[in-house]
Enzyme design. Sequence first.
Site, PDB file in Angstrom:
ATOM      1  N   GLU A 161       0.849  -1.205   0.000  1.00  0.00           N
ATOM      2  CA  GLU A 161       0.000   0.000   0.000  1.00  0.00           C
ATOM      3  C   GLU A 161       0.870   1.234   0.000  1.00  0.00           C
ATOM      4  O   GLU A 161       0.558   2.249  -0.619  1.00  0.00           O
ATOM      5  CB  GLU A 161      -0.917   0.005   1.230  1.00  0.00           C
TER       6      GLU A 161
ATOM      7  N   ASP B 209      -6.962   1.549   7.792  1.00  0.00           N
ATOM      8  CA  ASP B 209      -5.538   1.556   7.468  1.00  0.00           C
ATOM      9  C   ASP B 209      -4.773   1.426   8.780  1.00  0.00           C
ATOM     10  O   ASP B 209      -4.106   0.437   9.039  1.00  0.00           O
ATOM     11  CB  ASP B 209      -5.219   2.859   6.727  1.00  0.00           C
TER      12      ASP B 209
HETATM   13 ZN    ZN Z   1      -1.031   2.939   5.970  1.00  0.00          ZN
END
Ligand code: ZN
Length: 721
Positions: free
Chosen positions: A410, A439
């Site tokens: 990511e 996240d």
């Molecule tokens: Zn992150």
Amino acid sequence: MRHGRFQPLYLWTLLLLLTGGTMTAADQAGPATGQTRPTGFSAATWSWEQEFEAKLNAEVRADSCRDHLRFLTDRPHVAGTPGNFRVSQYIFDRFREYGLETEFFEYEVLLAYPEEIRVEIVAPERVELARPEPVDPRDPHTDVGADPVAHLPWNAYAANADLEAPVVYANYGRPEDFSRLGEMGVEVKGKIVLLRYFQGYRGGKSFEAEQRGVAGILVYSDPMEDGYFQGDAWPEGPWGPLGHFQRGANVYDFLIPGDPLTPGWASTPEARRIALEESRILPRIPMVPLSARDAEEILRRLRGPAVPKGWQGALPLTYHVGDGSLRVHLLNKQRRVPTKIRNVIGKIRGRDFPDEVVLLSNHHDAWVYGAVDPASGTASMLELARVLGQLAQEDYGPRRTLVFGSWDAEEYTLTGSTEWGEQFAEELRQGAIACLNVDASTSGPDFSIGASPLLRRLVIEATQAVADPQTGQPVYERWVQAGADASVRSYVTAGGVAAGPTIGRLGSGSDYTVFFNYLGIPSLDMIFDGPYGVYHSVYDNFYWMEHFGDPGFRFHAAMTRLWGVMAVRLANADLLPFDPAAYAEAINTYVEELKGETTPEFFARHLAPIQAEARSLGEAARRAESHWQDWLAQPKAHRDSLAQANHRLREFERNLTHADGLPERPWFKHLLYAPLPSYQALTLPGITEALARKDLDAAAEEARRVLEAVQKARETLEEIR
Ligand SMILES: [Zn+2]
């Protein structure tokens, strides 16, 4: 995660739709009792769902989150390195152990790694910069040894260069900062600019600088934003010490995310690759991050005019823009190499609607140890997988399929999620219900969220069902209070003064991007936020989390519960708990915000019709909702109607996308949202960008596409009967 996801100038506030939704959390473990039945449930299903949620709430354990975090943060784990393969194997093994159907999905993608980084002042005197982050014996993890990937200051994908040039201080490197320098007669072409972090994503800064002929960038962490000016710095507090620096990718993935060599298709072994030079997203100038300690060496020696108002940071000296006498040597040597990455996917198959999928999303690669970003999210995900896996074996299996997506790389270009989303685009467009992205789960106690308006009610109701670990009250209460404290942000909507908690607009900077902007799947991204000055540095580690971020791991546990409640409500509801009326209201607001950007004539002719259509959409939603109440009162008699309604609701957000995408960025298919180079959300991007270019024909054409999309969404709702 990238900073500034929802430092939103762009907010929409909420109307309080719910009455009597109060609950008392029995204790800090947060089982919810005495709640009002949430949206989308019949009485019978709700009675089962309450048992399900009570078990979920009771079973989640803070110490389990802590154990996961300790393992995940024990070694640096940059994508494509052995440290990260260790992490993905751990996730794979846990998913299997918890009874999930588990698989790796591998891709070969272009990543970058540092080989040699040097920054030194060469005139008026020689000073060596780009020093590693200081080691502190109180926290042995601060010693990363000589591993170049872990100890060098570097920004992934920044262009290779070996150059010497004068330095200009350019504040945050925003367009307005460069304009100001122009007004002052300060040339940046061919220079090295010194920029501070914040007020936008680093890739956006590079994009702006590159267009102005800048030769190279030094980007540093000023204590005003993330150091002692904010509060006590590490190791006394959570803020960044003077020696910390912020790694991170420098790439233009607001144009198109994912592997730079397979733009728009999956990086499977047989896939076509473009030549490196053809990529639109790789920068052509070098960039190196510096600590405040290193930047101070430059700032102390810079001459020329003192900086304009607002440009002074918190270092103890007067900032100057430079007069050409201070010169820096900058060497950035990285290798950009095809590298294997692997996502871990774990499934709990739905017992009634196996083809319908609720996606839980988090990444597992980090810049160093990544305790907050992303391991706190990974720890919450693993704990949730354990609890839901166990419940599925005890006859509390979800009705729709839950998919846990643990993404790789990511931190580069949202790479792992983007490649997977592109590979399974058709299946996802058919069956995906929503993407719940976490996240980072925890850097403090303050709940913060960005979401599609469609998920507004789900979010509000779920935050009422989970207790805040410090107050024992629902998360919702503290969240609303925080919104009220920041009441300067609330604004008047067409319907009157809005109140309630603040839900941000989704920009970019995390893994929901492919699902939301490319596939049109309703998405959200949430965190328990707090004072956090060590982002992407060596100090974002277990020690920091245990001392400052979440000492008892209770907010990790609260996020596990909240994420779980949202997921199982989407999975188990008789009718998807979506809120199309909220969407209508949001669209109306976004159009209203364009009033200052164009003439009254243009607005009346091309934009007012969208508002009229949004009002019709709102009315259609209210009409549909009154049917839904009847159907939920007798779900067996209305089984077919409910199934058809769910099908239409699943299509709702898809209607707001267009296969051709945005004019300059065809990968971005959502017509209402796209990221700015800063990663903030741009609403009505096609119209807004055309108006900014003063291209009224293009703006009218974009307005027509939005109008048709909103019409289609309304017609979809009206087909539910
Ligand atoms: Zn992150």
